[in-house]
Design a protein around this motif. Structure first.
Motif, PDB file in Angstrom:
ATOM      1  N   VAL A 210     -11.611  -0.497 -10.777  1.00 57.54           N
ATOM      2  CA  VAL A 210     -10.237  -0.134 -10.440  1.00 57.54           C
ATOM      3  C   VAL A 210      -9.708  -1.140  -9.432  1.00 57.54           C
ATOM      4  O   VAL A 210     -10.436  -1.598  -8.548  1.00 57.54           O
ATOM      5  CB  VAL A 210     -10.134   1.301  -9.889  1.00 57.54           C
ATOM      6  CG1 VAL A 210     -10.589   2.308 -10.922  1.00 57.54           C
ATOM      7  CG2 VAL A 210     -10.935   1.470  -8.603  1.00 57.54           C
ATOM      8  N   ALA A 211      -8.439  -1.494  -9.569  1.00 61.10           N
ATOM      9  CA  ALA A 211      -7.822  -2.438  -8.637  1.00 61.10           C
ATOM     10  C   ALA A 211      -7.528  -1.741  -7.313  1.00 61.10           C
ATOM     11  O   ALA A 211      -7.262  -0.537  -7.281  1.00 61.10           O
ATOM     12  CB  ALA A 211      -6.535  -2.991  -9.236  1.00 61.10           C
ATOM     13  N   PRO A 212      -7.562  -2.466  -6.209  1.00 60.31           N
ATOM     14  CA  PRO A 212      -7.211  -1.856  -4.919  1.00 60.31           C
ATOM     15  C   PRO A 212      -5.769  -1.350  -4.919  1.00 60.31           C
ATOM     16  O   PRO A 212      -4.884  -1.934  -5.554  1.00 60.31           O
ATOM     17  CB  PRO A 212      -7.378  -3.010  -3.927  1.00 60.31           C
ATOM     18  CG  PRO A 212      -8.256  -3.996  -4.597  1.00 60.31           C
ATOM     19  CD  PRO A 212      -7.983  -3.870  -6.063  1.00 60.31           C
ATOM     20  N   ASP A 213      -5.554  -0.269  -4.201  1.00 62.96           N
ATOM     21  CA  ASP A 213      -4.193   0.237  -4.003  1.00 62.96           C
ATOM     22  C   ASP A 213      -3.453  -0.571  -2.943  1.00 62.96           C
ATOM     23  O   ASP A 213      -2.224  -0.648  -2.955  1.00 62.96           O
ATOM     24  CB  ASP A 213      -4.237   1.708  -3.578  1.00 62.96           C
ATOM     25  CG  ASP A 213      -4.894   2.580  -4.619  1.00 62.96           C
ATOM     26  OD1 ASP A 213      -4.409   2.599  -5.764  1.00 62.96           O
ATOM     27  OD2 ASP A 213      -5.901   3.239  -4.298  1.00 62.96           O
ATOM     28  N   ARG A 214      -4.206  -1.150  -2.019  1.00 65.78           N
ATOM     29  CA  ARG A 214      -3.605  -1.940  -0.957  1.00 65.78           C
ATOM     30  C   ARG A 214      -4.600  -3.009  -0.536  1.00 65.78           C
ATOM     31  O   ARG A 214      -5.812  -2.787  -0.570  1.00 65.78           O
ATOM     32  CB  ARG A 214      -3.251  -1.048   0.235  1.00 65.78           C
ATOM     33  CG  ARG A 214      -2.381  -1.739   1.275  1.00 65.78           C
ATOM     34  CD  ARG A 214      -1.740  -0.766   2.254  1.00 65.78           C
ATOM     35  NE  ARG A 214      -2.641  -0.342   3.326  1.00 65.78           N
ATOM     36  CZ  ARG A 214      -3.184   0.852   3.420  1.00 65.78           C
ATOM     37  NH1 ARG A 214      -2.943   1.758   2.488  1.00 65.78           N
ATOM     38  NH2 ARG A 214      -3.975   1.164   4.423  1.00 65.78           N
ATOM     39  N   THR A 215      -4.084  -4.172  -0.143  1.00 64.25           N
ATOM     40  CA  THR A 215      -4.964  -5.265   0.257  1.00 64.25           C
ATOM     41  C   THR A 215      -4.710  -5.650   1.707  1.00 64.25           C
ATOM     42  O   THR A 215      -3.641  -5.405   2.264  1.00 64.25           O
ATOM     43  CB  THR A 215      -4.783  -6.500  -0.637  1.00 64.25           C
ATOM     44  OG1 THR A 215      -3.424  -6.957  -0.545  1.00 64.25           O
ATOM     45  CG2 THR A 215      -5.117  -6.171  -2.087  1.00 64.25           C
ATOM     46  N   ILE A 216      -5.723  -6.269   2.301  1.00 61.74           N
ATOM     47  CA  ILE A 216      -5.669  -6.709   3.686  1.00 61.74           C
ATOM     48  C   ILE A 216      -5.805  -8.219   3.705  1.00 61.74           C
ATOM     49  O   ILE A 216      -6.807  -8.765   3.223  1.00 61.74           O
ATOM     50  CB  ILE A 216      -6.778  -6.045   4.533  1.00 61.74           C
ATOM     51  CG1 ILE A 216      -6.498  -4.553   4.716  1.00 61.74           C
ATOM     52  CG2 ILE A 216      -6.901  -6.703   5.892  1.00 61.74           C
ATOM     53  CD1 ILE A 216      -7.006  -3.677   3.636  1.00 61.74           C
ATOM     54  N   ALA A 217      -4.789  -8.890   4.232  1.00 60.46           N
ATOM     55  CA  ALA A 217      -4.812 -10.347   4.297  1.00 60.46           C
ATOM     56  C   ALA A 217      -5.452 -10.850   5.575  1.00 60.46           C
ATOM     57  O   ALA A 217      -6.070 -11.926   5.591  1.00 60.46           O
ATOM     58  CB  ALA A 217      -3.392 -10.898   4.183  1.00 60.46           C
ATOM     59  N   GLN A 218      -5.309 -10.093   6.664  1.00 61.72           N
ATOM     60  CA  GLN A 218      -5.890 -10.510   7.941  1.00 61.72           C
ATOM     61  C   GLN A 218      -6.627  -9.337   8.589  1.00 61.72           C
ATOM     62  O   GLN A 218      -7.821  -9.199   8.429  1.00 61.72           O
ATOM     63  CB  GLN A 218      -4.808 -11.071   8.861  1.00 61.72           C
ATOM     64  CG  GLN A 218      -4.195 -12.366   8.331  1.00 61.72           C
ATOM     65  CD  GLN A 218      -3.136 -12.916   9.257  1.00 61.72           C
ATOM     66  OE1 GLN A 218      -2.422 -12.189   9.949  1.00 61.72           O
ATOM     67  NE2 GLN A 218      -3.024 -14.243   9.280  1.00 61.72           N
TER      68      GLN A 218
END
Length: 365
Positions: A210-218
Motif C-alpha cells: 500500500v502506498a503511504p498516506d503521507r510522506t516526510i521530506a525532512q
C-alpha cells in the motif's frame, strides 16, 4: 501509566470480523490446482458481542476484491502468534528471526514495534506479509483499546512493508519517507513475486503493498497524547527511503535497517551516504536503539561500531580492488572477506554489497 488499561482490555471477550481468502495453487508441479484458504482478519469491526460485530460488518458494503467470493463472518478474537517484549513503559518490540524469509518463518525476519500514548498508538514497520500485520493488530488489542493512529514504514524493503494493509484498515495513517511511494511503485510486482516464492503463496495470501498516506521530506512530529514521536527522513544510505522514529519519552530510536545487528548489512543505497548518516544519528541524543534486524534493543551509539567497521572494510577493500585494476567478478571474491566470521547470512549478502560498493566507487577520481 498504561498497565491498568492493558489489564482491563485483556479481561474482555471481543469478536472480530474475518474473511476467507483463497487462491488456486498447484501442490506439486504439473498437478491440478487445489484451493488454499485461510481466515484473514478484517480490522474495524470489533465488538464485545458477535451480534455487535455482525451489525458493524453488515452496515457497510465490503467487496472481497480478488481474495474470495465467500462472505465475511465474525468470530472470537484469537491471541496473537507474535511475541512482544516491553522495552520501556508503553514501548513494545518484536524481534524477527535473523534469517532469509522462507515458508518456515512466514516472512517474519525483521523487527517491528508499537508505541502507546494516552490517546493513540503508532506502529513502526509491519513485517513481510499481511498475516503479520494482522498479528501485530491482535498483539496491540491484547494490551490496549486505544485507536491505532499511525503506521510508520522505515524504508521500502518487503520484509518491512507487506503487513501494512490490515493496520491501515484498523485506522492507521501510513507514513513514509518522501521517496517511498515511487520506490514501492517501481518494485511492487518484483517484491510480490519474490516474497510469494520465498515464503509460499499460502503464507503470503492477501499481501500487497500500500502506498503511504503521507510522506516526510525532512522532519515531522506525531503526538500520541503525552508522547511525541520524532520522524526524520535521511539522505540515501541503506536505501533511498530511510526514515527513523525517535521516542524521547523512552529514549528509544527506531532505526529500521540503518542499523543491523548480527545479520549481514544489506547495501541498497550509498556506502558513503550510510557512513555519513550513521555519524549524524549519533547526535540525536538517543541512549537506546532498535535495529531493523537483531537486537532488538541495543545501546547507542555503541551499537554502530560493528556496522561502521563492516562498511569501512567494504570501502577500503573496494578502493584497493579498483587501484589494482580488478574486474567486478574478481573484486567480489575479495571485498569484505575479512568480515565473514562476524555476520550471519554473509555468503548471501556480501557479494551484493561488494557489487554495490564497486559500482558506487568505480568512477572516483
Amino acid at each position: 501509566m498504561y498497565r491498568p488499561l492493558f489489564r482491563k482490555c485483556r479481561g474482555l471477550e471481543v469478536f472480530e470480523a474475518f474473511v476467507t481468502m483463497c487462491i488456486l495453487a498447484a501442490a506439486v508441479p504439473d498437478a491440478p490446482p487445489s484451493e488454499m484458504c485461510r481466515a484473514a482478519l478484517l480490522p474495524g469491526f470489533a465488538a464485545e458481542t458477535k451480534a455487535g460485530c455482525e451489525h458493524a460488518l453488515h452496515s457497510v458494503i465490503r467487496k472481497p476484491d480478488d481474495w474470495t467470493e465467500k462472505p465475511p463472518f465474525c468470530a472470537p478474537r484469537p491471541k496473537s502468534a507474535l511475541s512482544f517484549s516491553e522495552a520501556a513503559p508503553g514501548v513494545f518490540l518484536h524481534r524477527g528471526r535473523v534469517a532469509e524469509p522462507d515458508a518456515e518463518n512466514g516472512g517474519d525476519v525483521s523487527n517491528f514495534g508499537f508505541v502507546v500514548g494516552s490517546r493513540s498508538i503508532a506502529v513502526i514497520d509491519s513485517g513481510g506479509a499481511r498475516k503479520l500485520g494482522e498479528e501485530i493488530y491482535l498483539a496491540i488489542r491484547e494490551r490496549s483499546r486505544l485507536p491505532i493512529s499511525h503506521l510508520v514504514l522505515t524504508h521500502m524493503h518487503p520484509d518491512h512493508v507487506f503487513g501494512a494493509e490490515p493496520l491501515r484498515e484498523a485506522g492507521a495513517a501510513v507514513l513514509g519517507q518522501a521517496n517511498l511511494p515511487r520506490a514501492l511503485s517501481d518494485r511492487a510486482e518484483d517484491y510480490r513475486a519474490s516474497y510469494a516464492r520465498r515464503i509460499g503463496e499460502a503464507a503470503f495470501l492477501g499481501s500487497r503493498i500500500v502506498a503511504p498516506d503521507r510522506t516526510i521530506a525532512q522532519q515531522e512530529a506525531i503526538d500520541l497524547g503525552g508522547r511525541v514521536l520524532e520522524l526524520r527522513a535521511w539522505p540515501t544510505a541503506h536505501t533511498s527511503t530511510d526514515l527513523t522514529v525517535f521516542d524521547r519519552t523512552s529514549g528509544i530510536l527506531f532505526a529500521g535497517d540503518l542499523l543491523f545487528d548480527r545479520h549481514t548489512p544489506a547495501l541498497d543505497g550509498s556506502l558513503r551516504g550510510w557512513l555519513a548518516v550513521l555519524s549524524e544519528m549519533k547526535d540525536l541524543g538517543a541512549p537506546k536503539i532498535v535495529p531493523g534486524h537483531g537486537g532488538p534493543l541495543l545501546d547507542w551509539p555503541q551499537a554502530a561500531a560493528p556496522l561502521e567497521r563492516y562498511l569501512r572494510v567494504l570501502e577500503s577493500d573496494t578502493k584497493k580492488a579498483l587501484d589494482e585494476g580488478l574486474a567486478l567478478g574478481e573484486a567480489n571474491e575479495v571485498i569484505g572477506q575479512s568480515e565473514s566470521g562476524r555476520w550471519r547470512l554473509f555468503d548471501l549478502l556480501n557479494p551484493q554489497n561488494a557489487t554495490a560498493a564497486y559500482t558506487e566507487m568505480e568512477w572516483d577520481p
